[in-house]
Design an enzyme around this catalytic site. Structure first.
Site, mmCIF file in Angstrom:
data_model
loop_
_atom_site.group_PDB
_atom_site.id
_atom_site.type_symbol
_atom_site.label_atom_id
_atom_site.label_comp_id
_atom_site.label_asym_id
_atom_site.label_seq_id
_atom_site.Cartn_x
_atom_site.Cartn_y
_atom_site.Cartn_z
ATOM 1 N N GLY A 148 0.902 -0.779 0.060
ATOM 2 C CA GLY A 148 0.133 -0.169 -0.267
ATOM 3 C C GLY A 148 0.882 1.599 -0.368
ATOM 4 O O GLY A 148 1.694 1.606 0.453
ATOM 5 N N CYS A 149 0.218 2.277 -0.720
ATOM 6 C CA CYS A 149 1.178 2.796 -0.444
ATOM 7 C C CYS A 149 1.990 4.339 0.781
ATOM 8 O O CYS A 149 2.877 4.685 1.018
ATOM 9 C CB CYS A 149 0.814 4.543 -1.437
ATOM 10 S SG CYS A 149 -1.048 4.628 -0.878
ATOM 11 N N ASN A 150 0.056 4.195 1.236
ATOM 12 C CA ASN A 150 0.326 4.360 2.754
ATOM 13 C C ASN A 150 1.147 3.897 3.671
ATOM 14 O O ASN A 150 2.068 4.152 4.492
ATOM 15 C CB ASN A 150 -0.327 4.563 3.514
ATOM 16 C CG ASN A 150 -1.979 5.842 2.921
ATOM 17 O OD1 ASN A 150 -1.483 6.512 2.396
ATOM 18 N ND2 ASN A 150 -3.188 5.325 2.835
ATOM 19 N N THR A 153 5.083 4.744 2.987
ATOM 20 C CA THR A 153 5.665 5.673 3.437
ATOM 21 C C THR A 153 5.469 5.813 4.922
ATOM 22 O O THR A 153 7.414 5.451 5.470
ATOM 23 C CB THR A 153 4.473 6.969 3.428
ATOM 24 O OG1 THR A 153 3.918 6.918 2.103
ATOM 25 C CG2 THR A 153 4.962 8.342 3.222
#
Length: 342
Positions: A148-150, A153
């Protein structure tokens, strides 16, 4: 040697980003573009900004000839992806950009996504796609699950610190701001311009965001014990970018040195000079992630900030980085473009 690839879900944002990146890749050629509602349309019709590219017409999945295809990117919605992938040739290398194969435990998947997994055997086969930490596993994998992009990060900011035990593992707060493209291209009322612009809001508050499943899985694995962070995402009126701000307890010098050591040889992770913080505008359209470390005014507290482009390093760029490994291509090939500025 040139490798042939297919993209399923080519009409979505991550599909378009894959086309943009792979179009200039010297060792990979796009042979098939699969789409549901856009089947029969050209890339120029679906994405006018890519009309200069000589690309195959988008077709239904059933029309794709898999002979001669070396690798498939699946940029499909959650749940749909596992059903489609389960029907693909078993000798095909696959990179899935959905959430369907990120969680190793079927019960954990059912908890966070609300339905039982439809391809449990493949779920156990999948390698988690955070390239910098699973590089050798990805190189040998047949199926890679993009993060997931979150989750990417937060992990870039926190994972080395948790692994080295230089922060209090029971007091980690992650505040994250995400651009609207992370929600996909489908029409949704809350994403209309009049609903989203001139403000931003928290969502999935109180520990309900699905990427917490990834944080729980990955942070607990590297710590060797349960680690549960406090995480609140916010939707901001921007097209691209994620900014994650982590509040932790520890020594600022130890935290900074741990991150510097962890990413010293990583081509896409930049740890900024201590006291400097990153901006999403400085990574936009690139496969880079910038990380900053700042001492808080409260003794023993430190702020770690990470910024990346959700469509590139958080998704399609990460996928291409993994594809390079799986196809025995130099990892950085096709990905060293500079960020867009301003």
């Amino acid at each position: 040697m040139t490798y042939s690839i297919a993209i399923l879900g080519a009409s979505g944002y991550t599909g378009a980003e894959l086309i943009r990146l792979i179009a200039e890749h010297p060792s990979i050629e796009i042979k098939a573009l699969g789409a549901f509602s856009k089947a029969g349309q050209t890339v120029a019709q679906v994405y006018p900004h890519l009309r200069h590219l000589d690309m195959p017409t988008m077709v239904s999945f059933e029309q794709i000839d898999w002979s001669g295809i070396d690798l498939c990117f699946c940029a499909l919605p959650h749940k749909t992806s596992q059903e489609v992938i389960n029907g693909l040739p078993r000798d095909l290398k696959i990179i899935d950009l959905s959430a369907d194969f990120r969680l190793r435990d079927p019960d954990s998947y059912a908890k966070w996504y609300g339905n039982p997994h439809a391809a449990i055997e493949m779920q156990g086969e999948a390698v988690y796609g955070l390239t910098e930490f699973y590089r050798e596993d990805i190189r040998a994998a047949r199926l890679v699950a993009g993060t997931g992009c979150n989750a990417a990060t937060g992990q870039f900011a926190l994972r080395p610190l948790i692994a080295a035990s230089v922060i209090d593992l029971d007091d980690i707060i992650l505040d994250l701001k995400a651009a609207v493209s992370g929600a996909g291209r489908a029409l949704k009322e809350n994403l209309l311009h009049a609903e989203l612009s001139e403000g931003y809001h928290a969502y999935a508050v109180g520990g309900t965001h699905r990427h917490l499943g990834e944080f729980d899985q990955e942070f607990s694995a590297v710590a060797g014990r349960d680690v549960h962070i406090q995480f609140t995402p916010h939707l901001i009126p921007a097209n691209r970018g994620i900014l994650g701000t982590a509040y932790v307890k520890g020594d600022v010098d130890a935290i900074y040195e741990t991150l510097m050591k962890a990413y010293a040889d990583e081509p896409f992770i930049e740890v900024l000079p201590i006291g400097e913080t990153p901006s999403t505008r400085h990574v936009r359209g690139s496969n880079f992630c910038h990380i900053g470390v700042v001492a808080d005014r409260l003794p023993g507290r430190v702020i770690v900030v990470a910024a990346l482009d959700n469509l590139t390093k958080g998704s399609s760029g990460q996928a291409l980085q993994n594809a390079n490994l799986m196809l025995d291509i130099p990892e950085t090939e096709g990905l060293m473009m500079a960020p867009l500025f301003p």
